[in-house]
Structure formats: structure tokens, C-alpha cells
Design an enzyme around this catalytic site. Structure first.
Site, mmCIF file in Angstrom:
data_model
loop_
_atom_site.group_PDB
_atom_site.id
_atom_site.type_symbol
_atom_site.label_atom_id
_atom_site.label_comp_id
_atom_site.label_asym_id
_atom_site.label_seq_id
_atom_site.Cartn_x
_atom_site.Cartn_y
_atom_site.Cartn_z
ATOM 1 N N TRP A 3 0.824 -1.218 0.000
ATOM 2 C CA TRP A 3 0.000 0.000 0.000
ATOM 3 C C TRP A 3 0.853 1.261 0.000
ATOM 4 C CZ3 TRP A 3 -4.191 -1.316 -1.984
ATOM 5 C CH2 TRP A 3 -4.852 -2.494 -1.632
ATOM 6 N N ASP A 18 -1.707 6.588 6.066
ATOM 7 C CA ASP A 18 -2.784 5.679 5.683
ATOM 8 C C ASP A 18 -3.081 4.826 6.916
ATOM 9 O OD1 ASP A 18 -4.351 3.613 4.709
ATOM 10 O OD2 ASP A 18 -3.058 3.157 2.984
ATOM 11 N N LYS A 48 -12.211 -1.920 6.813
ATOM 12 C CA LYS A 48 -11.500 -2.693 7.819
ATOM 13 C C LYS A 48 -12.130 -2.510 9.210
ATOM 14 C CE LYS A 48 -8.662 -3.251 4.313
ATOM 15 N NZ LYS A 48 -7.784 -2.387 3.576
HETATM 16 C C1 LIG Z 1 -7.194 -2.051 2.250
HETATM 17 C C2 LIG Z 1 -6.147 -1.016 2.227
HETATM 18 C C3 LIG Z 1 -6.019 -0.087 1.184
HETATM 19 C C4 LIG Z 1 -6.894 -0.129 -0.056
HETATM 20 O O1 LIG Z 1 -8.179 0.283 0.241
HETATM 21 P P1 LIG Z 1 -9.249 0.458 -0.932
HETATM 22 O O2 LIG Z 1 -10.414 1.026 -0.154
HETATM 23 O O3 LIG Z 1 -9.510 -0.891 -1.496
HETATM 24 O O4 LIG Z 1 -8.709 1.392 -1.921
HETATM 25 C C5 LIG Z 1 -5.057 0.882 1.288
HETATM 26 N N1 LIG Z 1 -4.240 0.937 2.343
HETATM 27 C C6 LIG Z 1 -4.317 0.052 3.363
HETATM 28 C C7 LIG Z 1 -3.382 0.172 4.514
HETATM 29 C C8 LIG Z 1 -5.270 -0.954 3.330
HETATM 30 O O5 LIG Z 1 -5.350 -1.825 4.353
#
Ligand SMILES: *Cc1c(COP(=O)(O)O)cnc(C)c1O
Length: 362
Positions: free
Chosen positions: A102, A172, A196
Site C-alpha cells: 500500500w 494511511d 476494515k
Molecule cells: C485495504 C487497504 C487499502 C486499499 O483500500 P481500498 O479502499 O480498497 O482502496 C489501502 N491501504 C491500506 C493500509 C489498506 O489496508
């Protein structure tokens, strides 16, 4: 009804109470005679929902008044582009730490728009640790310093944030938001896909310090303009109304069980149970440097790919589902987000124990 223990990394388990409440209100929300899904985003009924969601998030996370909270769509991945388009406009330089897929994706997207330096990386050891970042590595003219706080795929977390001085720290927090206390004032921007720990996939929450807004690139698409979204209280166009409603229910649930401090305690307990078992097991082992272990995503292996597959399918048959590791790393991964009860982790450990007795050849 036969609910399983769902260890999916995302979309992931939601609190049963939230799903039941949504079910009860599905056809007739608050005597409106309609489902939330059928309500205008400009109606007083929906306004109450989005305001309550923001208020609850502010209260639970202790978000200071000088931060704006945005309810957007497009997932965390869309923010990988929105971030440079909004903020890579001063020196046009930013810095990134690569701790997994990511972070790499965010860096690649940002690098389309300016000079994006990789300060450190843990790619040399399959992202199994968090690299050391000293204050001397932070360039004072950087527009932002970017990290992925919890690495969902590899199972590492920044337990100590890098010191970035006056350079805004962007993170993030897709897989760690609401799971532990976070000092929002340490960050210039936080963002998270909802799937999540917050609700349905697609909804994305951005928390941004207001003085950083208003310097977007001219080419920034209207929908990715954070200032415009903030000025319109996330109602510039039709937001993902039903997902925001579910998010509000999740936040209410979290508040009702004692908020982030309480859930953090439970999360630490769940993670400790699983790590303690992994550390004592002769068949399974964790794959992450001990000091960087995530309390949300716990990867582990037997060291034998065939046996890993046997484990995953056996676990599934026992009602413990989605335990396969990410397609890029293999092995197993247990994602134990807020809504995973302690009993789910105990059931997993019990299954692992039985599996080990059956398959470990000493
Ligand atoms: C799941 C995830 C993403 C991607 O999320 P999307 O909503 O599918 O774009 C990005 N960063 C992290 C840390 C994630 O766990």
C-alpha cells in the site's frame, strides 16, 4: 443463522449488533417510512446521520477543532492520487517510507505529480519490519512525509511515529483507525478506507488539518478537491449515504462498549493470545519482527506451503474463514479487527493447537 468467524483482511467482519440494527431499520428508518438507502442526501433525516457520524468520530478519536473530517468515496486507493493533487504544490517534493504494497502504491501514484523520495524501505526482508527513520532524514522543505501506519498485508505497525518536525506527517490508517488511541495532532492528514474497522467498502474517511487545504493543483479533479469537499460538508455530490449510515452505527457501537481505550485493551489481549501461541508453537511461526507486530493483522506460516493450504481449508471447514495470506505472500493471515470477538481468536488458537498435534512431527 450460521455466522462464521471471518478473519478477512477487508471487507471484514462487522459487529453483529450493527448488522441487526441495520436489519431492523432497513425498511423504515426512524418512522420515515423509507430505507436510508431511499433517502435524499439533502434531507434533514440524512443530515442528522452524517452529522452524527462526524460528531461520533470526533469524540471517539479526540479530533481537534482545526481538523476537517471528510466522508468520501473511491476507497483509500483514490486518496493515493488525491493527496499529491492537493498537497504536492509547495516545493513539489515529498518523502515516503516503503513498508509494503500500500505504501508502494501510494508512492507510485504520488510520483506522477512531483519529486517523491523513498527515505527508507523494508523491501529487503519482504516488509517484515518497520525501518528506522531519524529526524535527520526528514527534509524540512518536503510538502509532506508519508507512511502507511499499519501494513495490512505484512502485519507491521509503526508503534513509534517518525519525528517530522514542521513537515506534515500523512498516514494511511485504513487498517488501524479506531483500533488504538492515536494522537491526531501529530498528523497533517489521516485517511482510511472504511472496510476494515468502520463499515462498508468504498466509503473513505479523510481527517485533515485545515491550514493545509486550499493549495491544490489546477489540474486537480473537482471530486478530489479536499477543500471543496470540506466546504460542502462532503455533500458536493451524492455521497455513499447507506455506507455513511452503517459507519455511524459502527461508531455508536464502539462508543457503547467504551470507545477506543476499551477496544484497544481488547485488541491487545486478542493479539497477545495469538502471538503467545505462535511463539510457543513448534509448527507455526509469525513472520514479523517482534517489535513491529501489528495488533490487527497477524501473518503466520508453517514453513510448508502444502501444509499451509491444508490448514486454511481445514480451518474453513471448522467455521474459521478467510485465513489465507495475501496472494503476494502466501501462508496465513488472521485479521482480527475491532469486530472480531475474543472468542473468535480463542477458537482459532484451539484449531491451531489441534492442527499442530495432528501434523507436527517431532
Ligand atoms: C485495504 C487497504 C487499502 C486499499 O483500500 P481500498 O479502499 O480498497 O482502496 C489501502 N491501504 C491500506 C493500509 C489498506 O489496508
Amino acid at each position: 443463522m450460521n455466522r462464521v468467524y471471518n478473519f478477512s483482511s477487508g471487507p471484514s467482519v462487522l459487529p453483529l449488533k450493527v448488522l441487526e440494527r441495520a436489519q431492523a431499520e432497513f425498511l423504515d428508518y426512524g418512522n420515515s417510512g423509507m430505507s436510508v438507502m431511499e433517502m435524499s442526501h439533502r434531507s434533514p433525516g440524512f443530515d442528522e446521520i452524517i452529522c452524527a457520524a462526524e460528531q461520533l468520530l470526533r469524540e471517539l478519536m479526540g479530533i481537534p477543532d482545526n481538523y476537517r473530517v471528510l466522508f468520501l468515496q473511491g476507497g483509500a486507493s483514490t486518496q493515493f492520487a488525491a493527496i499529491p493533487l492537493n498537497f504536492l504544490t509547495g516545493s513539489k517534493k515529498a518523502q515516503f517510507v516503503l513498508t509494503g504494497l500500500w505504501a508502494k502504491k501510494a508512492h507510485a501514484e504520488s510520483a506522477k505529480y512531483g519529486d517523491c523520495e523513498v527515505v527508507a524501505s523494508s523491501a529487503d526482508k519482504t516488509f517484515s519490519y518497520i525501518p528506522a527513520v531519524g529526524p535527520d532524514m526528514v527534509k524540512p522543505d518536503s510538502d509532506y512525509f508519508y507512511i502507511c501506519h499499519n501494513n495490512t498485508i505484512y502485519g507491521t505497525t509503526w508503534h513509534t511515529l517518525p519525528e517530522t518536525g514542521d513537515v506534515p506527517l500523512f498516514a494511511d490508517v485504513s487498517s488501524s483507525i479506531l483500533s488504538e488511541r492515536m494522537d491526531v495532532s501529530r498528523f497533517g492528514l489521516l485517511f482510511a478506507g472504511a472496510q476494515k474497522n468502520m463499515g462498508p467498502a468504498g466509503l473513505t474517511v479523510v481527517i485533515v488539518r485545515d491550514d493545509l487545504l486550499g493549495h491544490k493543483m489546477d489540474i486537480c479533479p473537482t471530486m478530489l478537491d479536499y477543500k471543496l469537499q470540506a466546504d460542502n460538508r462532503s455533500l458536493y455530490n451524492t455521497p455513499p449515504t447507506y455506507s455513511i449510515y452503517i459507519c455511524r452505527l459502527v461508531l455508536e457501537w464502539l462508543k457503547s462498549i467504551g470507545g477506543i481505550e476499551a477496544i484497544e485493551q481488547t485488541n491487545r489481549k486478542k493479539a497477545a493470545l495469538l502471538y503467545d501461541y505462535l511463539d510457543s508453537s513448534k509448527l507455526f511461526r509469525g513472520t514479523v519482527a517482534e517489535q513491529d507486530r501489528s495488533i490487527m493483522n497477524i501473518p503466520f506460516v508453517t514453513g510448508d506451503e502444502e501444509l499451509d493450504r491444508t490448514f486454511v481449508s481445514g480451518a474453513k471447514a471448522a467455521g474459521l474463514v478467510n485465513l489465507a495470506g495475501h496472494r503476494t505472500v502466501g501462508g496465513m493471515r488472521a485479521s482480527i479487527y475491532n469486530a472480531m470477538p475474543v472468542e473468535g481468536v480463542e477458537a482459532l488458537i484451539q484449531f491451531m493447537y489441534k492442527f499442530e498435534k495432528e501434523y507436527h512431527k517431532s
